[in-house]
Design a protein around this motif. Structure first.
Motif: not given
Length: 258
Positions: A11-17, A19-24, A203-211
């Protein structure tokens, strides 16, 4: 907890991928609490910090610190000392959550202890000490916060995502977000699937701008009580994050204090 069963990091590898695609990038820091002296556990922490290329911000208890810690920190420069309250003593009422600096304690007593903690550690550790205040149990009465900058602190660190970049005028808020220890249960590692899900949610909350992704993402550990499962998980997690999107954060980055 046994370390024999492989952990499912997928699950973490999916989320990190994503982040990589979004260049975050993820500003990353590591805080470890309750240090007072050199120990075998502190040696292990220092070695792990060096191997992972991530400094450890070491919260030191001023009232109980041993003089030999000063030379040890000089010899182990990836350990960066912070001020961890005064004596790590609970002053809350019987039915309240533990807190060294609760609202019901006299203000001058609290401020006196906080200031003494900073001055005593500065005298022992010199310029290695960073002016970050870490209240024991991550709790402090809000009315005390405006006084911390006048004592010499530039930042406060507690737990959970911050509500604002500043805890008070002139005082940055730099929290921790993940604690792998099951304090109310086994006191070993939290169930791995649960903690990995928590990381993914954060990490999802950060990626989506929630936090706030400008706040450094903090890993919180307590080296003196780690078992093999906690050491193993901490190393594996930080290693994955440091491969990307994690980037080392340190207080000397002045933009974090604006």
């Amino acid at each position: 907890m046994s370390t024999d069963r492989p952990l499912d990091w997928s699950p973490l590898e999916v989320e990190l991928a994503q982040w990589h695609r979004a260049r975050l990038t993820l500003p990353l820091w590591w805080r470890d609490d309750d240090a007072i002296e050199p120990t075998a556990q502190l040696n292990r922490l220092s070695t792990l910090s060096q191997n992972l290329a991530l400094p450890v911000h070491l919260a030191v208890i001023p009232a109980h610190v041993k003089p030999e810690l000063a030379d040890y920190l000089t010899d182990n420069p990836t350990l960066l000392p912070l001020v961890h309250g005064w004596a790590h003593k609970n002053h809350s009422g019987r039915d309240q959550k533990k807190c060294e600096f609760p609202a019901q304690r006299p203000t001058q007593a609290s401020i006196g202890d906080i200031g003494k903690g900073l001055s005593d550690l500065r005298a022992l550790l010199g310029p290695k000490l960073l002016p970050i205040f870490v209240p024991p149990w991550n709790r402090i009465a809000p009315e005390l916060l405006p006084s911390l900058p006048s004592l010499g602190f530039t930042a406060l660190s507690t737990f959970t995502p911050r509500q604002s970049p500043l805890a008070a005028p002139g005082l940055a808020q730099i929290n921790t977000h993940l604690d792998p220890i099951d304090w109310k249960g086994s006191r070993s590692l939290v169930a791995p699937e649960r903690i990995i899900a928590q990381i993914c949610d954060q990490l999802r909350a950060r990626r989506e701008g929630v936090t706030d992704n400008q706040e450094p993402y903090g890993i919180l550990t307590h080296h003196l009580v780690h078992d093999a499962a906690i050491w193993h998980f901490t190393e594996a997690l930080i290693s994955r994050l440091m491969q990307g999107p994690g980037q080392v954060w340190q207080l000397d980055n002045k933009e974090d204090l604006t």
